[in-house]
Each structure stands twice: as C-alpha cells, then as structure tokens.
Motif scaffolding. Structure first.
Motif, PDB file in Angstrom:
ATOM      1  N   ALA A  92       0.830  -1.213   0.000  1.00 42.40           N
ATOM      2  CA  ALA A  92       0.000   0.000   0.000  1.00 42.40           C
ATOM      3  C   ALA A  92       0.863   1.261   0.000  1.00 42.40           C
ATOM      4  O   ALA A  92       1.875   1.339   0.690  1.00 42.40           O
ATOM      5  CB  ALA A  92      -0.932   0.001   1.200  1.00 42.40           C
ATOM      6  N   GLN A  93       0.445   2.244  -0.775  1.00 44.09           N
ATOM      7  CA  GLN A  93       1.102   3.551  -0.797  1.00 44.09           C
ATOM      8  C   GLN A  93       0.526   4.452   0.293  1.00 44.09           C
ATOM      9  O   GLN A  93       1.213   5.304   0.813  1.00 44.09           O
ATOM     10  CB  GLN A  93       0.916   4.208  -2.170  1.00 44.09           C
TER      11      GLN A  93
ATOM     12  N   LEU B  90      -8.137  -2.158  -4.794  1.00 44.40           N
ATOM     13  CA  LEU B  90      -7.912  -0.789  -5.255  1.00 44.40           C
ATOM     14  C   LEU B  90      -6.420  -0.493  -5.395  1.00 44.40           C
ATOM     15  O   LEU B  90      -5.996   0.178  -6.344  1.00 44.40           O
ATOM     16  CB  LEU B  90      -8.563   0.213  -4.295  1.00 44.40           C
ATOM     17  N   GLU B  91      -5.638  -0.996  -4.473  1.00 46.09           N
ATOM     18  CA  GLU B  91      -4.181  -0.798  -4.517  1.00 46.09           C
ATOM     19  C   GLU B  91      -3.581  -1.462  -5.750  1.00 46.09           C
ATOM     20  O   GLU B  91      -2.745  -0.885  -6.435  1.00 46.09           O
ATOM     21  CB  GLU B  91      -3.566  -1.365  -3.233  1.00 46.09           C
ATOM     22  N   ARG B  92      -4.025  -2.672  -6.057  1.00 45.66           N
ATOM     23  CA  ARG B  92      -3.530  -3.378  -7.254  1.00 45.66           C
ATOM     24  C   ARG B  92      -3.929  -2.645  -8.520  1.00 45.66           C
ATOM     25  O   ARG B  92      -3.135  -2.525  -9.461  1.00 45.66           O
ATOM     26  CB  ARG B  92      -4.040  -4.813  -7.292  1.00 45.66           C
ATOM     27  N   THR B  93      -5.160  -2.132  -8.570  1.00 48.51           N
ATOM     28  CA  THR B  93      -5.630  -1.379  -9.732  1.00 48.51           C
ATOM     29  C   THR B  93      -4.807  -0.111  -9.925  1.00 48.51           C
ATOM     30  O   THR B  93      -4.408   0.208 -11.047  1.00 48.51           O
ATOM     31  CB  THR B  93      -7.124  -1.026  -9.575  1.00 48.51           C
ATOM     32  N   ALA B  94      -4.532   0.583  -8.813  1.00 46.52           N
ATOM     33  CA  ALA B  94      -3.749   1.822  -8.896  1.00 46.52           C
ATOM     34  C   ALA B  94      -2.329   1.556  -9.375  1.00 46.52           C
ATOM     35  O   ALA B  94      -1.748   2.372 -10.106  1.00 46.52           O
ATOM     36  CB  ALA B  94      -3.729   2.505  -7.527  1.00 46.52           C
ATOM     37  N   ARG B  95      -1.749   0.445  -9.010  1.00 46.13           N
ATOM     38  CA  ARG B  95      -0.372   0.118  -9.440  1.00 46.13           C
ATOM     39  C   ARG B  95      -0.309  -0.206 -10.914  1.00 46.13           C
ATOM     40  O   ARG B  95       0.700   0.009 -11.556  1.00 46.13           O
ATOM     41  CB  ARG B  95       0.160  -1.072  -8.642  1.00 46.13           C
ATOM     42  N   HIS B  96      -1.397  -0.766 -11.479  1.00 50.07           N
ATOM     43  CA  HIS B  96      -1.382  -1.186 -12.884  1.00 50.07           C
ATOM     44  C   HIS B  96      -1.791  -0.070 -13.837  1.00 50.07           C
ATOM     45  O   HIS B  96      -1.771  -0.247 -15.034  1.00 50.07           O
ATOM     46  CB  HIS B  96      -2.292  -2.389 -13.074  1.00 50.07           C
ATOM     47  N   GLU B  97      -2.190   1.070 -13.308  1.00 47.61           N
ATOM     48  CA  GLU B  97      -2.606   2.180 -14.184  1.00 47.61           C
ATOM     49  C   GLU B  97      -1.443   3.033 -14.568  1.00 47.61           C
ATOM     50  O   GLU B  97      -0.426   3.117 -14.062  1.00 47.61           O
ATOM     51  CB  GLU B  97      -3.667   3.016 -13.497  1.00 47.61           C
TER      52      GLU B  97
END
Length: 154
Positions: A96-97, A147-154
């Motif tokens: 997590a960021q 949500l964290e995984r989605t944010a990293r892949h964008e």
C-alpha cells in the motif's frame, strides 16, 4: 466442620481437566465422522456420548467444533479462507502507498493472529458482535487491496 471447601485452584484444575476430556471426546467424534461430521449445531447435544462428563459443554475450541460438527473438509475450507484473508492483509500492508491502508492492514493482521490463537481456547466466531466486525474489516481489507492493485497497474 466436616464440609469440604473447593478452592479456586481446585475449581481451575477441574475446569482444565473437563476441557481436556471434552477435547478428547471431540477428537473421537472427528475420528468416527471425519467427512461430514455429526451435524451442524449438534455438538452439545452429542458430546455426552463421547466423554464421561455429567454436563454437555461447548468444546471451547473453534477448530474442534468445526471439524466435529461439519467434518475435516469444512475445517480445511475454513483454514484456507483464513489463509487467503491473511495473504490479502499482508499484501496490502506490504504494497500500500497510503499510510492509513498500511496501518489498517497491520492492525488487522494483529487482530487476525489474536483470533487464530483465541479460537484454540474458545469459539470466538460464535458471537455475532465479534463476527460482524471481523467480516466487515475483512471486506475493507480485500477491497483496499483490490484498489491498490488497480492503482499500481494504471
């Protein structure tokens, strides 16, 4: 004079020995009914057939309760589910960021380990008050991880 008083140490010893006998009875239940168990919510009504006690009791061990009532496959599914929850919380804490998400995941992991240990000496998930909070927090952890995984892949 002539009456015997029971000390708290004697009562504790009796309680501990009763618990061990109930656990042995639960193990016998599991050995006799390993796949499907004895039936959901029937432990207390059936335990007197498996241990030499005078009163029916809850096993005070959630793992034995699941295995004896619903069988070893149900216990394995329960443990697998807890493992998946652990992995989600660990991944969120590690990746997590957001500092709040990291802290929430770490706190959840501490609570999860507490739950795992306390279920060895009680059936903590039988209390709706505790169970509701556990599943709500689990859903939050899983969603934040997604949500964290989605944010990293964008």
């Amino acid at each position: 004079p002539g009456t015997m008083q029971v000390t708290s140490d004697q009562a504790l010893d009796q309680s501990a020995s009763d618990r061990i006998r109930i656990w042995k009875g639960a193990m016998t239940m599991i050995q006799e009914h390993p796949v499907l168990g004895i039936g959901f919510a029937t432990f207390e009504s059936r335990i007197l057939h498996y241990y030499p006690g005078r009163e029916a009791h809850n096993p005070h061990n959630n793992y034995l309760l699941i295995a004896s009532e619903m069988g070893l496959p149900a216990l394995l599914v329960f443990l697998w589910l807890l493992w998946r929850i652990f992995r989600n919380a660990w991944a969120l804490h590690r990746n997590a960021q957001d500092s709040f998400a990291k802290a929430l995941a770490l706190g959840f992991l501490g609570g999860l380990f507490g739950l795992l240990v306390s279920n060895m000496y009680g059936s903590r998930l039988n209390y709706p008050e505790a169970t509701c909070y556990f599943w709500i927090l689990t859903a939050i952890i899983v969603r934040l991880n997604m949500l964290e995984r989605t944010a990293r892949h964008e």
